[in-house]
Write a protein that holds these residues in place. Structure first.
Motif, PDB file in Angstrom:
ATOM      1  N   PHE A  15       1.722   1.178  -4.490  1.00 45.33           N
ATOM      2  CA  PHE A  15       2.401   1.481  -5.745  1.00 45.33           C
ATOM      3  C   PHE A  15       3.542   2.499  -5.622  1.00 45.33           C
ATOM      4  CE2 PHE A  15      -1.942   0.191  -7.119  1.00 45.33           C
ATOM      5  CZ  PHE A  15      -1.571  -0.945  -7.843  1.00 45.33           C
ATOM      6  N   TYR A  16       3.612   3.193  -4.507  1.00 41.61           N
ATOM      7  CA  TYR A  16       4.594   4.274  -4.373  1.00 41.61           C
ATOM      8  C   TYR A  16       5.394   4.192  -3.080  1.00 41.61           C
ATOM      9  CZ  TYR A  16       2.352   6.327  -8.419  1.00 41.61           C
ATOM     10  OH  TYR A  16       1.871   6.525  -9.692  1.00 41.61           O
ATOM     11  N   ASN A  17       5.631   3.003  -2.602  1.00 45.69           N
ATOM     12  CA  ASN A  17       6.342   2.846  -1.341  1.00 45.69           C
ATOM     13  C   ASN A  17       7.857   2.804  -1.577  1.00 45.69           C
ATOM     14  OD1 ASN A  17       6.248   2.744   1.434  1.00 45.69           O
ATOM     15  ND2 ASN A  17       6.244   0.513   1.523  1.00 45.69           N
ATOM     16  N   ASP A  18       8.336   3.775  -2.336  1.00 46.28           N
ATOM     17  CA  ASP A  18       9.754   3.903  -2.661  1.00 46.28           C
ATOM     18  C   ASP A  18      10.018   5.368  -2.984  1.00 46.28           C
ATOM     19  OD1 ASP A  18       9.903   4.344  -5.790  1.00 46.28           O
ATOM     20  OD2 ASP A  18       8.345   2.856  -5.447  1.00 46.28           O
ATOM     21  N   SER A  19      11.254   5.699  -3.268  1.00 47.32           N
ATOM     22  CA  SER A  19      11.600   7.090  -3.571  1.00 47.32           C
ATOM     23  C   SER A  19      12.154   7.239  -4.983  1.00 47.32           C
ATOM     24  CB  SER A  19      12.617   7.615  -2.549  1.00 47.32           C
ATOM     25  OG  SER A  19      13.765   6.781  -2.523  1.00 47.32           O
ATOM     26  N   GLY A  20      11.909   6.239  -5.849  1.00 49.99           N
ATOM     27  CA  GLY A  20      12.437   6.276  -7.206  1.00 49.99           C
ATOM     28  C   GLY A  20      11.829   7.393  -8.043  1.00 49.99           C
ATOM     29  N   GLN A  21      12.571   7.830  -9.036  1.00 49.58           N
ATOM     30  CA  GLN A  21      12.123   8.939  -9.881  1.00 49.58           C
ATOM     31  C   GLN A  21      10.924   8.526 -10.735  1.00 49.58           C
ATOM     32  OE1 GLN A  21      14.582  10.673 -13.253  1.00 49.58           O
ATOM     33  NE2 GLN A  21      14.880  12.255 -11.693  1.00 49.58           N
ATOM     34  N   ARG A  22       9.967   9.446 -10.904  1.00 49.21           N
ATOM     35  CA  ARG A  22       8.784   9.210 -11.736  1.00 49.21           C
ATOM     36  C   ARG A  22       8.661  10.307 -12.785  1.00 49.21           C
ATOM     37  NH1 ARG A  22       8.542   5.735  -7.831  1.00 49.21           N
ATOM     38  NH2 ARG A  22       6.743   4.362  -7.547  1.00 49.21           N
ATOM     39  N   ILE A  23       8.068   9.946 -13.907  1.00 46.81           N
ATOM     40  CA  ILE A  23       7.659  10.922 -14.910  1.00 46.81           C
ATOM     41  C   ILE A  23       6.221  11.314 -14.597  1.00 46.81           C
ATOM     42  CG2 ILE A  23       7.123  11.268 -17.356  1.00 46.81           C
ATOM     43  CD1 ILE A  23       9.488   9.412 -17.992  1.00 46.81           C
ATOM     44  N   LEU A  24       5.950  12.596 -14.675  1.00 42.70           N
ATOM     45  CA  LEU A  24       4.656  13.126 -14.264  1.00 42.70           C
ATOM     46  C   LEU A  24       3.691  13.232 -15.440  1.00 42.70           C
ATOM     47  CD1 LEU A  24       3.038  14.417 -11.910  1.00 42.70           C
ATOM     48  CD2 LEU A  24       4.063  16.610 -12.545  1.00 42.70           C
ATOM     49  N   TRP A  25       2.483  12.751 -15.234  1.00 44.65           N
ATOM     50  CA  TRP A  25       1.349  13.009 -16.120  1.00 44.65           C
ATOM     51  C   TRP A  25       0.480  14.060 -15.436  1.00 44.65           C
ATOM     52  CZ3 TRP A  25      -1.239   8.667 -19.297  1.00 44.65           C
ATOM     53  CH2 TRP A  25      -0.283   7.757 -19.775  1.00 44.65           C
ATOM     54  N   LEU A  26      -0.039  15.003 -16.199  1.00 51.65           N
ATOM     55  CA  LEU A  26      -0.921  16.014 -15.629  1.00 51.65           C
ATOM     56  C   LEU A  26      -2.205  16.106 -16.443  1.00 51.65           C
ATOM     57  CD1 LEU A  26       1.617  18.849 -14.741  1.00 51.65           C
ATOM     58  CD2 LEU A  26       0.375  17.380 -13.138  1.00 51.65           C
ATOM     59  N   GLY A  27      -3.313  15.706 -15.818  1.00 52.29           N
ATOM     60  CA  GLY A  27      -4.617  15.912 -16.400  1.00 52.29           C
ATOM     61  C   GLY A  27      -5.091  17.334 -16.129  1.00 52.29           C
ATOM     62  N   ILE A  28      -6.379  17.564 -16.285  1.00 52.89           N
ATOM     63  CA  ILE A  28      -6.944  18.902 -16.108  1.00 52.89           C
ATOM     64  C   ILE A  28      -7.239  19.141 -14.637  1.00 52.89           C
ATOM     65  CG2 ILE A  28      -8.823  20.448 -16.760  1.00 52.89           C
ATOM     66  CD1 ILE A  28      -9.127  18.661 -19.337  1.00 52.89           C
ATOM     67  N   ASN A  29      -8.302  18.546 -14.148  1.00 51.98           N
ATOM     68  CA  ASN A  29      -8.636  18.520 -12.720  1.00 51.98           C
ATOM     69  C   ASN A  29      -9.600  17.355 -12.512  1.00 51.98           C
ATOM     70  OD1 ASN A  29     -10.088  21.495 -13.730  1.00 51.98           O
ATOM     71  ND2 ASN A  29     -11.423  19.765 -13.257  1.00 51.98           N
ATOM     72  N   PRO A  30      -9.654  16.797 -11.306  1.00 52.97           N
ATOM     73  CA  PRO A  30     -10.495  15.625 -11.072  1.00 52.97           C
ATOM     74  C   PRO A  30     -11.973  15.873 -11.375  1.00 52.97           C
ATOM     75  CG  PRO A  30      -8.944  15.926  -9.277  1.00 52.97           C
ATOM     76  CD  PRO A  30      -8.844  17.151 -10.137  1.00 52.97           C
ATOM     77  N   GLY A  31     -12.646  14.803 -11.796  1.00 53.50           N
ATOM     78  CA  GLY A  31     -14.085  14.848 -12.038  1.00 53.50           C
ATOM     79  C   GLY A  31     -14.844  14.099 -10.963  1.00 53.50           C
ATOM     80  N   ARG A  32     -16.151  14.302 -10.929  1.00 60.33           N
ATOM     81  CA  ARG A  32     -16.919  13.818  -9.778  1.00 60.33           C
ATOM     82  C   ARG A  32     -17.195  12.316  -9.790  1.00 60.33           C
ATOM     83  NH1 ARG A  32     -20.583  15.730 -13.427  1.00 60.33           N
ATOM     84  NH2 ARG A  32     -22.722  14.923 -13.406  1.00 60.33           N
ATOM     85  N   PHE A  33     -16.918  11.605 -10.898  1.00 58.56           N
ATOM     86  CA  PHE A  33     -17.164  10.164 -10.927  1.00 58.56           C
ATOM     87  C   PHE A  33     -15.889   9.332 -10.848  1.00 58.56           C
ATOM     88  CE2 PHE A  33     -20.974  11.708 -13.386  1.00 58.56           C
ATOM     89  CZ  PHE A  33     -21.868  11.507 -12.351  1.00 58.56           C
ATOM     90  N   GLY A  34     -14.737   9.974 -10.975  1.00 56.74           N
ATOM     91  CA  GLY A  34     -13.460   9.274 -10.906  1.00 56.74           C
ATOM     92  C   GLY A  34     -12.718   9.620  -9.644  1.00 56.74           C
ATOM     93  N   ALA A  35     -11.697  10.488  -9.803  1.00 55.21           N
ATOM     94  CA  ALA A  35     -10.912  10.904  -8.643  1.00 55.21           C
ATOM     95  C   ALA A  35     -11.739  11.674  -7.627  1.00 55.21           C
ATOM     96  CB  ALA A  35      -9.721  11.757  -9.086  1.00 55.21           C
ATOM     97  N   GLY A  36     -12.856  12.250  -8.071  1.00 55.77           N
ATOM     98  CA  GLY A  36     -13.738  12.935  -7.131  1.00 55.77           C
ATOM     99  C   GLY A  36     -14.389  12.005  -6.135  1.00 55.77           C
ATOM    100  N   VAL A  37     -14.358  10.713  -6.435  1.00 55.47           N
ATOM    101  CA  VAL A  37     -14.856   9.688  -5.513  1.00 55.47           C
ATOM    102  C   VAL A  37     -13.694   9.002  -4.800  1.00 55.47           C
ATOM    103  CG1 VAL A  37     -16.129   7.497  -5.306  1.00 55.47           C
ATOM    104  CG2 VAL A  37     -16.921   9.269  -6.909  1.00 55.47           C
ATOM    105  N   THR A  38     -12.731   8.502  -5.593  1.00 58.13           N
ATOM    106  CA  THR A  38     -11.669   7.657  -5.033  1.00 58.13           C
ATOM    107  C   THR A  38     -10.470   8.437  -4.497  1.00 58.13           C
ATOM    108  OG1 THR A  38     -10.514   7.464  -7.165  1.00 58.13           O
ATOM    109  CG2 THR A  38     -12.276   5.855  -6.701  1.00 58.13           C
ATOM    110  N   GLY A  39     -10.274   9.663  -4.997  1.00 65.23           N
ATOM    111  CA  GLY A  39      -9.075  10.409  -4.644  1.00 65.23           C
ATOM    112  C   GLY A  39      -7.867  10.044  -5.478  1.00 65.23           C
ATOM    113  N   VAL A  40      -8.019   9.099  -6.415  1.00 63.79           N
ATOM    114  CA  VAL A  40      -6.920   8.644  -7.275  1.00 63.79           C
ATOM    115  C   VAL A  40      -7.214   9.090  -8.702  1.00 63.79           C
ATOM    116  CG1 VAL A  40      -5.610   6.675  -8.131  1.00 63.79           C
ATOM    117  CG2 VAL A  40      -6.513   6.645  -5.793  1.00 63.79           C
TER     118      VAL A  40
END
Length: 222
Positions: free
Chosen positions: A47-72
């Protein structure tokens, strides 16, 4: 020119958080694991194999059942395979915040289109666990005092790449927004920060109105 994929893989695998945390809090740092490094490498290259500009979303911090498992961020194992087309060795579990975010992503036009325009990060790129439960960076004053230099450094590094500085989407419209807004007044990362209700709040307390909140997200990013 360096691609987002190269930048993000290096960003997450080179994070150097403080070693010890107060009050029995432990880091959630899945990107240290080789399996997770392989998975996020696949995700970023897809999904990110380019250098195009992105708008940033910022959550709080990863949780143990989502990004805490997958890293995404906001992506549990089920969403990783179902919506992103990335097979993995993780248990096929879901997570309610991920379910909401991928409802937004699907309504937007799907993962490929969404991630072409946006990157979802977190105010603190790593998560926390205390006595087996998720804890947010702002839930403990001693914790926040300890990790704030890491948060600031990590955000400085993230916005140094090809981020659209005109606006940022803040996922978590109360404490997360207040803290991020305070930092932004000091460091001038973004012209505008747009706060949105956290998906967990929506899914726990406003489930009958999920469609309205999905539309709210879509309107904010349109």
């Amino acid at each position: 020119m360096q691609t987002w994929a190269d930048f993000l893989l290096h960003y997450y695998t080179s994070l150097q958080p403080p070693d010890s945390l107060p009050n029995d809090v432990q880091w959630l740092f899945p990107q240290k694991e080789k399996t997770v490094q392989e998975i996020i490498g696949q995700f970023f290259r897809k999904f990110y194999n380019d250098s195009g500009q992105r708008i940033l979303w910022l959550g709080i911090n990863p949780g143990r059942f989502g990004a805490g498992v997958t890293g995404v961020n906001f992506t549990a194992p089920r969403q990783l395979s179902q919506y992103c087309g990335i097979e993995h060795p993780f248990k096929s579990q879901s997570e309610i915040s991920a379910e909401f975010i991928y409802s937004v992503i699907e309504q937007y036009g799907g993962a490929e289109l969404f991630y072409h325009h946006y990157f979802i990060g977190s105010v603190c790129p790593l998560g926390f666990v205390q006595h087996g439960k998720n804890i947010n960076y702002y839930d403990d004053k001693q914790l926040l005092q300890k990790v704030e230099p890491f948060i600031v450094d990590s955000l400085q590094r993230l916005v140094s790449f090809n981020i659209n500085r005109q606006r940022c989407i803040c996922v978590g419209g109360e404490k997360n927004f207040r803290y991020l807004n305070d930092l932004n007044e000091k460091y001038n990362w973004f012209d505008e920060i747009i706060p949105l209700p956290h998906p967990r709040f929506v899914m726990q307390y406003k489930r009958k109105s999920v469609r309205e909140y999905v539309d709210m997200y879509l309107k904010a990013i349109s």
